[in-house]
Design a protein around this motif. Sequence first.
Motif, PDB file in Angstrom:
ATOM      1  N   PRO A 244      13.134  -4.382  -6.038  1.00  0.00           N
ATOM      2  CA  PRO A 244      12.599  -5.483  -5.227  1.00  0.00           C
ATOM      3  C   PRO A 244      11.617  -6.359  -5.988  1.00  0.00           C
ATOM      4  CG  PRO A 244      11.557  -3.423  -4.611  1.00  0.00           C
ATOM      5  CD  PRO A 244      12.655  -3.074  -5.574  1.00  0.00           C
ATOM      6  N   GLY A 245      11.207  -5.935  -7.167  1.00  0.00           N
ATOM      7  CA  GLY A 245      10.278  -6.702  -7.983  1.00  0.00           C
ATOM      8  C   GLY A 245      10.125  -6.032  -9.332  1.00  0.00           C
ATOM      9  N   PRO A 246       9.406  -6.668 -10.264  1.00  0.00           N
ATOM     10  CA  PRO A 246       9.180  -6.029 -11.565  1.00  0.00           C
ATOM     11  C   PRO A 246       8.308  -4.794 -11.417  1.00  0.00           C
ATOM     12  CG  PRO A 246       7.825  -7.991 -11.326  1.00  0.00           C
ATOM     13  CD  PRO A 246       8.740  -7.976 -10.148  1.00  0.00           C
ATOM     14  N   LEU A 247       8.363  -3.922 -12.409  1.00  0.00           N
ATOM     15  CA  LEU A 247       7.531  -2.718 -12.389  1.00  0.00           C
ATOM     16  C   LEU A 247       6.157  -3.041 -12.959  1.00  0.00           C
ATOM     17  CD1 LEU A 247      10.004   0.058 -13.621  1.00  0.00           C
ATOM     18  CD2 LEU A 247       9.330  -0.492 -11.275  1.00  0.00           C
ATOM     19  N   GLY A 248       5.104  -2.696 -12.210  1.00  0.00           N
ATOM     20  CA  GLY A 248       3.743  -2.865 -12.690  1.00  0.00           C
ATOM     21  C   GLY A 248       3.275  -1.646 -13.455  1.00  0.00           C
ATOM     22  N   ALA A 249       2.019  -1.665 -13.886  1.00  0.00           N
ATOM     23  CA  ALA A 249       1.466  -0.564 -14.678  1.00  0.00           C
ATOM     24  C   ALA A 249       1.403   0.740 -13.896  1.00  0.00           C
ATOM     25  CB  ALA A 249       0.071  -0.940 -15.173  1.00  0.00           C
TER      26      ALA A 249
ATOM     27  N   TRP B  14       2.362 -13.983  -8.222  1.00  0.00           N
ATOM     28  CA  TRP B  14       2.911 -14.975  -7.300  1.00  0.00           C
ATOM     29  C   TRP B  14       4.401 -14.792  -7.009  1.00  0.00           C
ATOM     30  CZ3 TRP B  14       0.316 -18.001  -4.133  1.00  0.00           C
ATOM     31  CH2 TRP B  14      -1.019 -18.300  -4.417  1.00  0.00           C
ATOM     32  N   GLY B  15       5.100 -13.925  -7.740  1.00  0.00           N
ATOM     33  CA  GLY B  15       6.537 -13.768  -7.502  1.00  0.00           C
ATOM     34  C   GLY B  15       7.346 -14.308  -8.670  1.00  0.00           C
ATOM     35  N   ASP B  16       8.608 -14.678  -8.411  1.00  0.00           N
ATOM     36  CA  ASP B  16       9.468 -15.143  -9.505  1.00  0.00           C
ATOM     37  C   ASP B  16       9.917 -16.585  -9.284  1.00  0.00           C
ATOM     38  OD1 ASP B  16      12.218 -15.237  -8.146  1.00  0.00           O
ATOM     39  OD2 ASP B  16      11.629 -13.170  -7.732  1.00  0.00           O
ATOM     40  N   GLY B  17      10.337 -17.211 -10.370  1.00  0.00           N
ATOM     41  CA  GLY B  17      10.891 -18.562 -10.295  1.00  0.00           C
ATOM     42  C   GLY B  17       9.879 -19.660 -10.573  1.00  0.00           C
TER      43      GLY B  17
ATOM     44  N   TRP C 123       0.827  -1.201   0.000  1.00  0.00           N
ATOM     45  CA  TRP C 123       0.000   0.000   0.000  1.00  0.00           C
ATOM     46  C   TRP C 123       0.865   1.257   0.000  1.00  0.00           C
ATOM     47  CZ3 TRP C 123      -3.563   2.798  -1.523  1.00  0.00           C
ATOM     48  CH2 TRP C 123      -3.983   3.958  -0.854  1.00  0.00           C
ATOM     49  N   MET C 124       1.955   1.238   0.738  1.00  0.00           N
ATOM     50  CA  MET C 124       2.854   2.392   0.733  1.00  0.00           C
ATOM     51  C   MET C 124       3.493   2.590  -0.648  1.00  0.00           C
ATOM     52  SD  MET C 124       2.297   3.634   3.641  1.00  0.00           S
ATOM     53  CE  MET C 124       3.412   5.032   3.431  1.00  0.00           C
ATOM     54  N   GLN C 125       3.719   1.495  -1.375  1.00  0.00           N
ATOM     55  CA  GLN C 125       4.198   1.619  -2.757  1.00  0.00           C
ATOM     56  C   GLN C 125       3.144   2.324  -3.608  1.00  0.00           C
ATOM     57  OE1 GLN C 125       7.209   1.184  -3.623  1.00  0.00           O
ATOM     58  NE2 GLN C 125       7.885  -0.963  -3.653  1.00  0.00           N
ATOM     59  N   SER C 126       1.870   1.951  -3.443  1.00  0.00           N
ATOM     60  CA  SER C 126       0.809   2.642  -4.189  1.00  0.00           C
ATOM     61  C   SER C 126       0.801   4.130  -3.872  1.00  0.00           C
ATOM     62  CB  SER C 126      -0.559   2.046  -3.835  1.00  0.00           C
ATOM     63  OG  SER C 126      -0.833   0.870  -4.547  1.00  0.00           O
ATOM     64  N   CYS C 127       0.936   4.454  -2.585  1.00  0.00           N
ATOM     65  CA  CYS C 127       0.873   5.865  -2.179  1.00  0.00           C
ATOM     66  C   CYS C 127       2.035   6.695  -2.724  1.00  0.00           C
ATOM     67  CB  CYS C 127       0.835   5.961  -0.649  1.00  0.00           C
ATOM     68  SG  CYS C 127      -0.850   5.991   0.009  1.00  0.00           S
TER      69      CYS C 127
ATOM     70  N   PRO D 111       7.610  -0.970  -8.153  1.00  0.00           N
ATOM     71  CA  PRO D 111       7.914  -2.405  -8.051  1.00  0.00           C
ATOM     72  C   PRO D 111       6.784  -3.140  -7.341  1.00  0.00           C
ATOM     73  CG  PRO D 111       9.795  -1.068  -7.365  1.00  0.00           C
ATOM     74  CD  PRO D 111       8.627  -0.138  -7.487  1.00  0.00           C
ATOM     75  N   ILE D 112       6.377  -4.277  -7.910  1.00  0.00           N
ATOM     76  CA  ILE D 112       5.274  -5.024  -7.315  1.00  0.00           C
ATOM     77  C   ILE D 112       5.821  -6.140  -6.427  1.00  0.00           C
ATOM     78  CG2 ILE D 112       3.694  -4.430  -9.171  1.00  0.00           C
ATOM     79  CD1 ILE D 112       4.108  -7.169 -10.373  1.00  0.00           C
ATOM     80  N   LEU D 113       5.111  -6.433  -5.349  1.00  0.00           N
ATOM     81  CA  LEU D 113       5.550  -7.384  -4.339  1.00  0.00           C
ATOM     82  C   LEU D 113       4.789  -8.692  -4.478  1.00  0.00           C
ATOM     83  CD1 LEU D 113       5.744  -4.984  -1.256  1.00  0.00           C
ATOM     84  CD2 LEU D 113       7.508  -5.497  -2.968  1.00  0.00           C
TER      85      LEU D 113
END
Length: 440
Positions: free
Chosen positions: A344-349, A409-412, A113-117, A353-355
């Motif tokens: 920390p993760g790929p970039l979403g729309a 779901w993440g990576d791998g 949520w803090m990433q969204s903000c 970075p998405i978790l």
Amino acid sequence: MKRITALLLVAIISGGLTACASKSLKASPPTKPVAKCDCSPSKNAVKVAPDTSPVQIVEPDRPVIEAKPLDVKPADSKIADYGLLKPALWEDVDGLGQSKQNLSDLSLSWPAWMQSCSTLINKPMWQKVCNAATQLNSQTTNKPNPEAIFAYFKQNFSVYKTTNIDGSDSGLITGYYEPVLRGSRFKSAKYPNPLYQVPTDLVTVELDSLFPELKYKRVRGRLVGNKLVPYYNRADIESDAAPLKGREFMYIDDIIDVFYLQVQGSGLVQLESGEQVHVGYADQNGFTYNSIGRLLVERGELTMANASMNGIKNWARNNPAKLRELLNSNPSYVFFRELPAGLPGPLGALGVPILAERVVAIDPKYVPLGAPVFLSTTEPNSNKPLKRLMMAQDTGGAIKGGVRADFYWGDGNEAGAKAGAMKQSGKIWVFLPKEFVINK
């Protein structure tokens, strides 16, 4: 009315485009209708259509590839943005705060949520709730406790239930992940399959500035004289003609892995040096995605039960002579870019970075991008409940409708197995600031 709109759009595009390769075009309605080029970077897209006569263009050192007219299909304008959201009560949200375990899970969603903000705070209707979140964060050494988070959402947000056009409130929940591929920055016999950057001749036309009912719709193509025609499809791009030669930036060992990287939209490329390179979605050629799994089922090559990602990969490795034709049955093609190291993760729309296991992709016409959503569904291939606060930070070409989500779901490989198996039914609630205005 839609027919008139489509014909007008065809006239504008056929006669009003000027050469502005790899730029974003905005259609605007002055005295004489034209489409203006604002030369901003290309984004996501759709399709178009001028006259019906085929055109050919000869490019230096390349064989001729036929250019066909584009096809414009106006969007359904009957439903306003977010018009399928229905007011609900907090008590209606299935699983929110109804057990100690469920309540404690809110803390795991708080960083997302803090990433969204970090982005939403720049939008007036989100500023108050994001400032309140920052203030709550500052009052604790780590994350706020679950009770404080629950109280924060109830105090600052209203809750809405997502519905479908027919009024039903259940829909399809699928999964996606970030694959790990083996690759190199240099082409070789071991790494023959390229990842392409956005082509320099790809043109994107934004349609909503001229036709509000076409919001979220774009047209992609390439210019042949003053005509906008469809961009090259998958078969064209991967043919001996190689129309994108020179735009390669990474090479992968397995063509089926490249295909699924395009389906997922982002991935990690493992180099022989040990370095891992994030690559992310940059643009797309404008063609609609066609499911190769569905096609294999229709041909009797796979059963529905075996038409998962792993089942399709196994088929591909057992049928190498048929693989190219199968892949070309999906004309959609995705272009990539190398992302900064250390994310920390790929970039979403949303651009953040998405978790893993805290983000879903949604249809932004029906759910505001960045919003907190509560998902009530089940684990992949299971009846085990999965009820969790998620963030709507991503979108996808196949994610269309009011009650529709793609669970990250993440990576791998483990994440890939879950994503490939997830085809569950679910319900979705959306949390919107009390200041948020929904146009009905």
